[in-house]
Design a protein around this motif. Structure first.
Motif, mmCIF file in Angstrom:
data_model
loop_
_atom_site.group_PDB
_atom_site.id
_atom_site.type_symbol
_atom_site.label_atom_id
_atom_site.label_comp_id
_atom_site.label_asym_id
_atom_site.label_seq_id
_atom_site.Cartn_x
_atom_site.Cartn_y
_atom_site.Cartn_z
ATOM 1 N N LYS A 11 0.807 -1.221 0.000
ATOM 2 C CA LYS A 11 0.000 0.000 0.000
ATOM 3 C C LYS A 11 0.838 1.268 0.000
ATOM 4 O O LYS A 11 0.300 2.372 -0.047
ATOM 5 C CB LYS A 11 -0.933 0.002 1.209
ATOM 6 C CG LYS A 11 -1.939 -1.147 1.210
ATOM 7 C CD LYS A 11 -2.771 -1.155 2.483
ATOM 8 C CE LYS A 11 -3.732 -2.339 2.504
ATOM 9 N NZ LYS A 11 -4.477 -2.418 3.796
ATOM 10 N N GLY A 12 2.153 1.143 0.061
ATOM 11 C CA GLY A 12 3.015 2.314 0.036
ATOM 12 C C GLY A 12 4.339 2.065 0.721
ATOM 13 O O GLY A 12 4.396 1.365 1.743
ATOM 14 N N ASN A 13 5.411 2.644 0.141
ATOM 15 C CA ASN A 13 6.750 2.454 0.674
ATOM 16 C C ASN A 13 7.510 3.768 0.683
ATOM 17 O O ASN A 13 7.392 4.569 -0.257
ATOM 18 C CB ASN A 13 7.528 1.446 -0.184
ATOM 19 C CG ASN A 13 6.904 0.074 -0.174
ATOM 20 O OD1 ASN A 13 7.201 -0.749 0.688
ATOM 21 N ND2 ASN A 13 6.021 -0.191 -1.125
ATOM 22 N N ALA A 14 8.292 3.983 1.734
ATOM 23 C CA ALA A 14 9.169 5.147 1.813
ATOM 24 C C ALA A 14 10.179 4.901 2.925
ATOM 25 O O ALA A 14 9.801 4.573 4.052
ATOM 26 C CB ALA A 14 8.386 6.426 2.090
ATOM 27 N N THR A 15 11.459 5.033 2.600
ATOM 28 C CA THR A 15 12.542 4.791 3.542
ATOM 29 C C THR A 15 13.413 6.030 3.618
ATOM 30 O O THR A 15 13.603 6.723 2.616
ATOM 31 C CB THR A 15 13.391 3.592 3.102
ATOM 32 O OG1 THR A 15 12.542 2.464 2.877
ATOM 33 C CG2 THR A 15 14.432 3.227 4.154
ATOM 34 N N LEU A 16 13.945 6.321 4.791
ATOM 35 C CA LEU A 16 14.805 7.481 4.999
ATOM 36 C C LEU A 16 16.193 7.037 5.422
ATOM 37 O O LEU A 16 16.342 6.144 6.267
ATOM 38 C CB LEU A 16 14.223 8.378 6.094
ATOM 39 C CG LEU A 16 12.877 9.046 5.787
ATOM 40 C CD1 LEU A 16 12.207 9.492 7.082
ATOM 41 C CD2 LEU A 16 13.064 10.225 4.852
ATOM 42 N N VAL A 17 17.220 7.665 4.830
ATOM 43 C CA VAL A 17 18.601 7.474 5.258
ATOM 44 C C VAL A 17 19.199 8.863 5.446
ATOM 45 O O VAL A 17 19.109 9.716 4.555
ATOM 46 C CB VAL A 17 19.417 6.678 4.224
ATOM 47 C CG1 VAL A 17 20.886 6.604 4.644
ATOM 48 C CG2 VAL A 17 18.845 5.268 4.053
ATOM 49 N N GLN A 18 19.800 9.085 6.609
ATOM 50 C CA GLN A 18 20.335 10.405 6.917
ATOM 51 C C GLN A 18 21.775 10.308 7.393
ATOM 52 O O GLN A 18 22.139 9.413 8.163
ATOM 53 C CB GLN A 18 19.489 11.093 8.002
ATOM 54 C CG GLN A 18 19.918 12.513 8.311
ATOM 55 C CD GLN A 18 18.960 13.215 9.248
ATOM 56 O OE1 GLN A 18 18.349 12.605 10.114
ATOM 57 N NE2 GLN A 18 18.812 14.527 9.077
ATOM 58 N N ALA A 19 22.602 11.258 6.944
ATOM 59 C CA ALA A 19 23.966 11.423 7.426
ATOM 60 C C ALA A 19 24.247 12.918 7.478
ATOM 61 O O ALA A 19 24.021 13.628 6.491
ATOM 62 C CB ALA A 19 24.966 10.730 6.508
ATOM 63 N N ASP A 20 24.736 13.401 8.606
ATOM 64 C CA ASP A 20 24.893 14.842 8.816
ATOM 65 C C ASP A 20 23.560 15.532 8.497
ATOM 66 O O ASP A 20 22.528 15.129 9.000
ATOM 67 C CB ASP A 20 26.044 15.388 7.973
ATOM 68 C CG ASP A 20 27.409 14.928 8.495
ATOM 69 O OD1 ASP A 20 27.509 14.588 9.688
ATOM 70 O OD2 ASP A 20 28.362 14.913 7.704
ATOM 71 N N ASP A 21 23.598 16.551 7.648
ATOM 72 C CA ASP A 21 22.376 17.273 7.299
ATOM 73 C C ASP A 21 21.744 16.755 6.009
ATOM 74 O O ASP A 21 20.820 17.375 5.480
ATOM 75 C CB ASP A 21 22.680 18.763 7.142
ATOM 76 C CG ASP A 21 23.091 19.412 8.463
ATOM 77 O OD1 ASP A 21 22.605 18.953 9.516
ATOM 78 O OD2 ASP A 21 23.903 20.359 8.436
ATOM 79 N N THR A 22 22.212 15.638 5.507
ATOM 80 C CA THR A 22 21.696 15.068 4.262
ATOM 81 C C THR A 22 20.631 14.035 4.574
ATOM 82 O O THR A 22 20.878 13.081 5.308
ATOM 83 C CB THR A 22 22.828 14.405 3.451
ATOM 84 O OG1 THR A 22 23.869 15.358 3.224
ATOM 85 C CG2 THR A 22 22.310 13.903 2.119
ATOM 86 N N LEU A 23 19.440 14.228 4.016
ATOM 87 C CA LEU A 23 18.329 13.310 4.243
ATOM 88 C C LEU A 23 17.822 12.814 2.894
ATOM 89 O O LEU A 23 17.276 13.585 2.104
ATOM 90 C CB LEU A 23 17.195 13.996 5.005
ATOM 91 C CG LEU A 23 15.961 13.136 5.292
ATOM 92 C CD1 LEU A 23 16.308 12.000 6.260
ATOM 93 C CD2 LEU A 23 14.837 13.998 5.862
ATOM 94 N N ALA A 24 18.025 11.531 2.633
ATOM 95 C CA ALA A 24 17.557 10.913 1.387
ATOM 96 C C ALA A 24 16.272 10.142 1.652
ATOM 97 O O ALA A 24 16.187 9.374 2.616
ATOM 98 C CB ALA A 24 18.628 9.973 0.829
#
Length: 257
Positions: A11-24
């Motif tokens: 029904k939906g997918n979203a993943t976050l990866v963060q390092a320092d001030d970078t958020l993907a």
């Protein structure tokens, strides 16, 4: 480095990866409104996103990506094939800052080094992503139908891994899906079974894994117990490091030390 999920499943997918001030943000399979609500649960807003990385064109991965990118002015990354497939069907991606990635060729998003990895799936040019920062590696690996040597090589040495455990083979065979859909899901271009995920882990450096997150579990053809039972046979000394991503909640921040 840290990672979290807004939700994981059909029904939906979203993943976050963060390092320092970078958020993907990897994929955005929810509407903009729902994505913002789910980001809020993690203390974030859309303005915090540095880039959106798309794995493939299926709706549960791209539903809100174009509108979110336009609203907050962040770039969209995907393979050429994925971009062509999405743009051909969804006019709301027009005007987004779309940037091409080439599978196997690393690039940077501010502090993060990103490696796109081609995977076998029934999409135009699907790829998953591996992230590196200061010697630490986080892998996101879902939506593939088989474990290839190339995939093992790319994801065999991760500090954190989000890994698809879509279905239990017996539950899929006995379940309500029509035969054609069962063949698609369980086929070489479908989704990883629990057993296939365990096979990948058996070839990986699991001692290095600080976090293993089982993801994209089918609500009809899998259970948390089935998924955990399969991978715990490989993670015999690291069961406390295993978590399961849910459709409704995803998973909260996990820190890679």
């Amino acid at each position: 480095m840290r990672l979290a999920s807004l939700g994981s499943g059909s029904k939906g997918n979203a993943t976050l990866v963060q390092a320092d001030d970078t958020l993907a943000l990897i994929d955005c399979g929810f509407t903009v409104k729902e994505t913002e609500q789910r980001l809020g649960r993690l203390g974030l807003s859309g303005a915090d996103i540095s880039a959106i990385l798309i794995t493939h064109e299926h709706g549960d991965h791209v539903r809100g990506a174009g509108a979110l990118a336009r609203k907050f002015g962040c770039p969209l990354y995907s393979s050429f094939g994925t971009a062509a497939a999405v743009r051909g069907r969804r006019a709301h991606f027009d005007g987004a800052d779309w940037r091409e990635v080439r599978p196997g060729r690393a690039f940077t998003v501010q502090a993060l080094e990103v490696l796109p990895v081609m995977v076998p799936h029934d999409a135009r040019e699907p790829c998953q992503y591996r992230f590196s920062w200061q010697g630490r590696v986080t892998g996101v690996l879902t939506d593939l139908g088989s474990v290839t040597p190339h995939v093992v090589q790319a994801y065999g040495d991760c500090d954190a891994l989000v890994l698809e455990c879509n279905h239990d083979r017996d539950l899929l065979a006995q379940g309500p899906y029509p035969l054609s859909l069962k063949r698609r899901v369980g086929g070489m271009l479908g989704h990883l079974s629990n057993e296939q995920a365990a096979t990948l882990l058996a070839q990986a450096n699991v001692d290095r894994l600080q976090h293993l997150v089982l993801s994209h579990l089918s609500e009809q053809n899998n259970t948390v117990d089935h998924a955990r039972g399969a991978v715990e046979q490989v993670m015999t000394c690291g069961r406390e490091r295993i978590r399961v991503a849910s459709q409704g909640e995803g998973f909260d921040w996990l820190h890679v030390h």
